[in-house]
Design an enzyme around this catalytic site. Structure first.
Site, mmCIF file in Angstrom:
data_model
loop_
_atom_site.group_PDB
_atom_site.id
_atom_site.type_symbol
_atom_site.label_atom_id
_atom_site.label_comp_id
_atom_site.label_asym_id
_atom_site.label_seq_id
_atom_site.Cartn_x
_atom_site.Cartn_y
_atom_site.Cartn_z
ATOM 1 N N HIS A 1 -36.277 0.368 -79.622
ATOM 2 C CA HIS A 1 -35.637 -0.268 -78.455
ATOM 3 C C HIS A 1 -35.062 -1.642 -78.748
ATOM 4 O O HIS A 1 -34.408 -2.234 -77.896
ATOM 5 C CB HIS A 1 -36.646 -0.410 -77.307
ATOM 6 C CG HIS A 1 -37.673 -1.495 -77.569
ATOM 7 N ND1 HIS A 1 -38.770 -1.298 -78.377
ATOM 8 C CD2 HIS A 1 -37.748 -2.784 -77.149
ATOM 9 C CE1 HIS A 1 -39.476 -2.405 -78.438
ATOM 10 N NE2 HIS A 1 -38.877 -3.329 -77.711
HETATM 11 C C1 UD1 Z 1 -37.560 -7.217 -73.877
HETATM 12 C C2 UD1 Z 1 -37.813 -8.277 -74.930
HETATM 13 C C3 UD1 Z 1 -38.224 -7.614 -76.236
HETATM 14 C C4 UD1 Z 1 -39.422 -6.704 -76.014
HETATM 15 C C5 UD1 Z 1 -39.149 -5.728 -74.879
HETATM 16 C C6 UD1 Z 1 -40.417 -4.983 -74.566
HETATM 17 C C7 UD1 Z 1 -36.433 -10.311 -74.741
HETATM 18 C C8 UD1 Z 1 -35.322 -11.066 -75.348
HETATM 19 N N1 UD1 Z 1 -36.594 -9.056 -75.198
HETATM 20 O O1 UD1 Z 1 -36.498 -6.404 -74.339
HETATM 21 O O2 UD1 Z 1 -38.591 -8.600 -77.173
HETATM 22 O O3 UD1 Z 1 -39.655 -6.003 -77.207
HETATM 23 O O4 UD1 Z 1 -38.738 -6.440 -73.703
HETATM 24 O O5 UD1 Z 1 -40.165 -3.714 -74.045
HETATM 25 O O6 UD1 Z 1 -37.127 -10.811 -73.900
HETATM 26 N N2 UD1 Z 1 -34.339 -2.167 -67.971
HETATM 27 C C9 UD1 Z 1 -34.669 -1.264 -67.000
HETATM 28 N N3 UD1 Z 1 -35.863 -1.399 -66.360
HETATM 29 C C10 UD1 Z 1 -36.717 -2.386 -66.643
HETATM 30 C C11 UD1 Z 1 -36.373 -3.312 -67.633
HETATM 31 C C12 UD1 Z 1 -35.184 -3.187 -68.302
HETATM 32 O O7 UD1 Z 1 -33.896 -0.341 -66.697
HETATM 33 O O8 UD1 Z 1 -37.796 -2.455 -66.031
HETATM 34 C C13 UD1 Z 1 -33.051 -2.001 -68.722
HETATM 35 C C14 UD1 Z 1 -31.918 -2.833 -68.155
HETATM 36 O O9 UD1 Z 1 -30.752 -2.089 -68.300
HETATM 37 C C15 UD1 Z 1 -31.875 -4.022 -69.084
HETATM 38 C C16 UD1 Z 1 -32.342 -3.459 -70.423
HETATM 39 O O10 UD1 Z 1 -33.273 -2.447 -70.070
HETATM 40 O O11 UD1 Z 1 -30.603 -4.578 -69.178
HETATM 41 C C17 UD1 Z 1 -32.987 -4.478 -71.314
HETATM 42 O O12 UD1 Z 1 -34.033 -5.174 -70.648
HETATM 43 P P1 UD1 Z 1 -34.428 -6.676 -71.080
HETATM 44 O O13 UD1 Z 1 -35.608 -7.129 -70.324
HETATM 45 O O14 UD1 Z 1 -33.220 -7.551 -71.080
HETATM 46 O O15 UD1 Z 1 -34.804 -6.534 -72.600
HETATM 47 P P2 UD1 Z 1 -35.682 -5.466 -73.359
HETATM 48 O O16 UD1 Z 1 -34.780 -4.678 -74.237
HETATM 49 O O17 UD1 Z 1 -36.555 -4.752 -72.418
HETATM 50 N N1 UDP Z 2 -46.031 1.496 -74.834
HETATM 51 C C1 UDP Z 2 -46.365 2.279 -73.728
HETATM 52 N N2 UDP Z 2 -45.563 3.357 -73.445
HETATM 53 C C2 UDP Z 2 -44.491 3.703 -74.190
HETATM 54 C C3 UDP Z 2 -44.163 2.899 -75.313
HETATM 55 C C4 UDP Z 2 -44.947 1.793 -75.598
HETATM 56 O O1 UDP Z 2 -47.338 2.008 -73.030
HETATM 57 O O2 UDP Z 2 -43.825 4.701 -73.872
HETATM 58 C C5 UDP Z 2 -46.864 0.308 -75.132
HETATM 59 C C6 UDP Z 2 -47.455 0.275 -76.522
HETATM 60 O O3 UDP Z 2 -48.692 0.935 -76.542
HETATM 61 C C7 UDP Z 2 -47.587 -1.217 -76.786
HETATM 62 C C8 UDP Z 2 -46.451 -1.836 -75.997
HETATM 63 O O4 UDP Z 2 -46.015 -0.823 -75.084
HETATM 64 O O5 UDP Z 2 -48.803 -1.722 -76.277
HETATM 65 C C9 UDP Z 2 -45.306 -2.235 -76.903
HETATM 66 O O6 UDP Z 2 -44.241 -2.656 -76.125
HETATM 67 P P1 UDP Z 2 -42.728 -2.592 -76.601
HETATM 68 O O7 UDP Z 2 -42.609 -1.674 -77.752
HETATM 69 O O8 UDP Z 2 -41.906 -2.313 -75.392
HETATM 70 O O9 UDP Z 2 -42.423 -4.094 -76.980
HETATM 71 P P2 UDP Z 2 -42.657 -4.992 -78.291
HETATM 72 O O10 UDP Z 2 -44.076 -4.869 -78.689
HETATM 73 O O11 UDP Z 2 -41.696 -4.531 -79.330
HETATM 74 O O12 UDP Z 2 -42.288 -6.359 -77.829
#
Ligand code: UD1
Ligand code: UDP
Length: 358
Positions: free
Chosen positions: A205
């Site tokens: 992601h």
């Molecule tokens: C964010 C973090 C990343 C982390 C990830 C965990 C930053 C810069 N990035 O990335 O480090 O690994 O969270 O999962 O803070 N969206 C939804 N529903 C939600 C949230 C997001 O549909 O509840 C979609 C939206 O289209 C949004 C995109 O996901 O634009 C990205 O969401 P965003 O919070 O900007 O960044 P992540 O990729 O989730």
């Molecule tokens: N995770 C979850 N469901 C999923 C994928 C990940 O509960 O379908 C959990 C996973 O066990 C871990 C956390 O989400 O604890 C990791 O988050 P993510 O990969 O979104 O973010 P990152 O760690 O890269 O910031």
């Protein structure tokens, strides 16, 4: 002592849960401030429900947006709450925009900052997470480094020794506290028609992968090559960012078993029984290492080098052939390693340190 525990995204909720539980157990005065960076049920609410966490006292509902838009909305919202509540300390964990905004807001109000998961570096400043980590570490008062290695990184950046505490990572607490529950949970393998140890689990992601159509397409190509070579399912719970980008770039994922993001207990079960985990996630690299499952990281670098040092993880980048070769190297990896991220008491240690310091 009053603590403001700030969360915003899926991993922050999961990894802060041991600290929240510890605060409840010790009757510490705290409140949860949620930025609303993640808001879909399966990226947010499901974790509060499943981990039985108290409701956040505040939810800023900032939602999605560009980095500047999202970070600035969180900054403004957090400042208002901190002015109203006057906590002694805020706690943030990891490297998201919520973490950076929390740290910035608190520092300008002279409120102490505790950074959980301090001292991680990928040394790749094109990653938004790397900027968030560096800036947060450098304005924090209590830096909770997961390992000696992360402490050394902070020392080389001239952060005073007295501010650094090696506590392990709360991700270990989360895994230990929830694995038993996960094993008791309704059998996810029947539901997904999977056999234990006979599937690859994938999560991809990160912005540097999925926002780049070539890189994302190469990863999908690599996964499809694995399907042919091993003839076992590739299961991919799809993060909403990845889903959007897959659609936007019209990428072909034929054959890959794509499902909605899973709840934590279901995901833990899938991790624990995977043949190999392929990921670009920070938390998933750690969890694979803790659970004893070989991991192939689809990135060029990692801020979790401890996982590589113990032999649990390998960096594959995103070229299809390299992915396949890396999986081959890990496929029959029967090595047993020690988890380098602590004994599962990080939450306890962090709260104890704060009580002593404040
Ligand atoms: C964010 C973090 C990343 C982390 C990830 C965990 C930053 C810069 N990035 O990335 O480090 O690994 O969270 O999962 O803070 N969206 C939804 N529903 C939600 C949230 C997001 O549909 O509840 C979609 C939206 O289209 C949004 C995109 O996901 O634009 C990205 O969401 P965003 O919070 O900007 O960044 P992540 O990729 O989730
Ligand atoms: N995770 C979850 N469901 C999923 C994928 C990940 O509960 O379908 C959990 C996973 O066990 C871990 C956390 O989400 O604890 C990791 O988050 P993510 O990969 O979104 O973010 P990152 O760690 O890269 O910031």
């Amino acid at each position: 002592m009053k603590i403001s525990i700030i969360v915003g995204t899926r991993p922050e909720i999961i990894k802060m849960s041991p600290i929240i539980r510890e605060c409840i157990g010790l009757n510490v005065d705290f409140f949860i401030l949620h930025s609303g960076q993640h808001y879909s049920f399966n990226m947010d609410r499901v974790f509060f429900e499943q981990l039985e966490l108290p409701q956040s006292k505040y939810n800023l509902n900032v939602g999605s947006g560009s980095h500047a838009e999202q970070t600035s909305k969180i900054l403004i919202g957090i400042e208002k709450v901190l002015l109203k509540e006057s906590p002694n300390v805020i706690l943030v964990e990891g490297d998201t925009n919520t973490v950076l905004a929390g740290a910035l807001a608190a520092s300008k109000l002279h409120i102490k900052i505790g950074h959980v998961e301090a001292g991680l570096r990928s040394y790749d400043r094109t990653m938004p997470e790397e900027i968030n980590r560096i800036l947060t570490d450098h304005c924090s008062d209590y830096l909770f480094a997961p390992t000696e290695k992360s402490k050394q990184i902070l020392l080389t950046e001239n952060i005073p020794d007295a501010k650094i505490f090696v506590t392990g990572n709360t991700v270990v607490d989360s895994v230990f506290q929830n694995l038993k529950l996960a094993n008791k949970k309704l059998n996810i393998f029947d539901k997904l028609e999977l056999t234990k140890k006979e599937y690859f689990l994938v999560t991809i992601h990160r912005q540097e992968n999925v926002d780049n159509s070539t890189r994302f397409n190469n990863i999908l190509k690599g996964l499809k090559m694995l399907l042919k070579e091993y003839d076992i399912p590739v299961i991919y719970p799809l993060h909403p960012r990845a889903r959007n980008k897959m659609q936007e770039y019209n990428l072909d994922s034929a054959g890959i078993k794509i499902i909605e993001p899973l709840d934590y207990l279901g995901f833990l079960q899938l991790e624990k029984n995977a043949r190999i985990i392929l990921t670009d996630s920070g938390g998933v690299q750690e969890e694979a290492c803790i659970l004893g499952i070989p991991c192939v990281t689809l990135r060029d670098n990692t801020e979790r080098p401890e996982t590589i040092d113990v032999g649990a993880n390998i960096l594959a980048g995103t070229l299809p052939e390299k992915i396949v070769n890396s999986v081959a190297m890990m496929y029959n990896n029967n090595k047993i390693w020690n988890n380098p991220f602590g004994d599962g008491n990080s939450g306890k240690k962090i709260v104890r340190i704060l009580r002593k310091q404040l």
